[in-house]
Scaffold this active site. Structure first.
Site, PDB file in Angstrom:
ATOM      1  CB  THR A  74      -1.022  -0.077   1.273  1.00 11.22           C
ATOM      2  OG1 THR A  74      -0.130  -0.204   2.367  1.00 11.22           O
ATOM      3  CG2 THR A  74      -1.983  -0.939   1.077  1.00 11.22           C
ATOM      4  N   GLY A 111      12.605 -10.677   3.612  1.00  7.27           N
ATOM      5  CA  GLY A 111      11.590  -9.958   3.599  1.00  7.27           C
ATOM      6  C   GLY A 111      11.433  -9.440   5.086  1.00  7.27           C
ATOM      7  CG  LEU A 112      12.418 -10.656   8.268  1.00  2.00           C
ATOM      8  CD1 LEU A 112      13.300 -11.281   9.364  1.00  2.00           C
ATOM      9  CD2 LEU A 112      10.870 -10.282   8.867  1.00  2.00           C
ATOM     10  CB  SER A 162      18.542  -7.622   5.186  1.00  4.96           C
ATOM     11  OG  SER A 162      18.036  -7.808   3.831  1.00  4.96           O
ATOM     12  CD  GLU A 181      16.136  -0.473  -0.854  1.00  4.52           C
ATOM     13  OE1 GLU A 181      15.988  -1.581  -1.116  1.00  4.52           O
ATOM     14  OE2 GLU A 181      16.524   0.079   0.469  1.00  4.52           O
ATOM     15  CG  ASP A 225      10.859  -1.838   3.857  1.00  3.29           C
ATOM     16  OD1 ASP A 225       9.808  -2.075   4.262  1.00  3.29           O
ATOM     17  OD2 ASP A 225      11.302  -2.315   2.647  1.00  3.29           O
TER      18      ASP A 225
END
Length: 350
Positions: A17, A101-102, A104, A137, A149
């Site tokens: 989202t 998926g955490l 990093s 990023e 994130d």
């Protein structure tokens, strides 16, 4: 020499989202990237995970297509924004798994930024750290992520999730139940499809906003979806429903209704699987097994296509449920899976 701890993140609800300026609900978690560094004329970093040292001079910020690009990206974005910094020499370690998926990558970028902020007294405020790391990023590394994130890694608070409006950047801390743990299950499935499929979904979502003439997915109601082409309607319909679910979870958490939170998470997973098409058989297996073993709810977290899933479980049962699912999973699938019990934690710091 300074030591920085930069957490990973789990997104409780509000998946896919943030790139349409919707609602999200992440938390920083107690798995970390750790950076020990001191001032130096160049950049020399040893990565424990990769078992190698990389170095570069401050006037050579060309991409190398390796882990050092995340570091170069931070130096690039600081240079672009007229901050003056020297180099660093140090070591990168930690217990946050890569590619699971955490977040990093966000953890690493924010950690490097925090290191430079403290070593060179840049006096960056929290939001500046978020925006600089996101720009690095997006524009240097080349990953079209939203803001979720980096925001979680910087703004995390122990014992709380963050309800964030990614359009206005208004946010609210909401206490997470103390007797509930988050079981994170890393499927071991590397997300090979994630970059191309993620980019396609982001493109379709952005096109949908243009067709509907809206600035944010929060403004779109289900009745308006009929104006979209079929695939756009299918994908964007998921986003509209997910925004509503974030608000429902916010209210349920405030009421202390963990059962309701769990039900909403599970509904979100099957919407992601069937309508956003970002799940896989390994993630679905975890969700089904977690529910059978007594979890309040479960869903994939992160971009999908592999990576990790989460389940809400009673703290006292968390390890038992995690071990049982892992045992069954390893019989069925060839991947090196792992599980972690995590809690909402503080954001980046020394």
């Amino acid at each position: 020499m300074i030591k920085v701890k930069s957490p990973g993140r789990v997104n409780l609800i509000g998946e896919h989202t943030d790139y349409t300026y919707g609602y999200v609900m992440p938390m920083a978690i107690n798995l970390y990237t750790k950076i020990e560094a001191e001032k130096h004329g160049e950049v020399i970093l040893y990565s424990e995970h990769f078992g190698e040292e990389r170095k570069f001079s401050l006037n050579d910020l060309r991409k190398e297509n390796s882990w050092i690009d995340y570091v170069k990206g931070i130096f690039w974005v600081l240079k672009e924004s007229d901050y003056e910094v020297g180099g660093i020499k140090g070591r990168v370690s930690g217990n946050l798994p890569l590619g699971a998926g955490l977040s990093s990558s966000a953890s690493f970028e924010v950690g490097i930024l925090e290191t430079l902020d403290k070593l060179y007294n840049l006096k960056l405020d929290s939001l500046s750290k978020v925006l600089l790391a996101k720009k690095a990023e997006n524009e240097f590394v080349g990953v079209p992520c939203g803001i979720l994130d980096q925001f979680a890694v910087v703004f995390g608070r122990e014992g709380n999730v963050i309800f964030l409006d990614t359009h206005t950047l208004d946010y609210e801390y909401i206490p997470f139940p103390k007797d509930v743990s988050i079981l994170v299950f890393y499927t071991g499935v590397r997300r090979e499809l994630a970059s191309s499929e993620y980019a396609e979904r982001k493109h379709i979502a952005e096109e949908s906003l243009k067709i509907l003439g809206k600035g944010s997915s929060k403004e779109v109601r289900e009745g308006e979806l009929s104006k979209l082409p079929p695939l756009h309607r299918k994908f964007f319909g998921y986003i509209v429903r997910e925004n509503a679910r974030v608000l429902e979870v916010r209210d349920a958490l405030k009421e202390g209704n963990v059962e309701e939170v769990g039900k909403i998470l599970t509904t979100a997973h099957w919407d992601l699987a069937k309508n956003y098409e970002v799940s896989c058989k390994e993630l679905d297996f975890f969700v089904e097994r977690a529910l059978k073993l007594g979890a309040y709810g479960a869903r994939l977290t992160g971009a999908g296509f592999g990576g990790s899933a989460i389940a809400l479980v009673d703290k006292e049962d968390a390890e038992t449920i995690g071990e049982e699912i892992l045992r069954e999973y390893l019989k069925r699938f060839p991947w090196k899976a792992r599980h972690f019990i995590v809690e909402p934690s503080d954001g980046v710091g020394i």
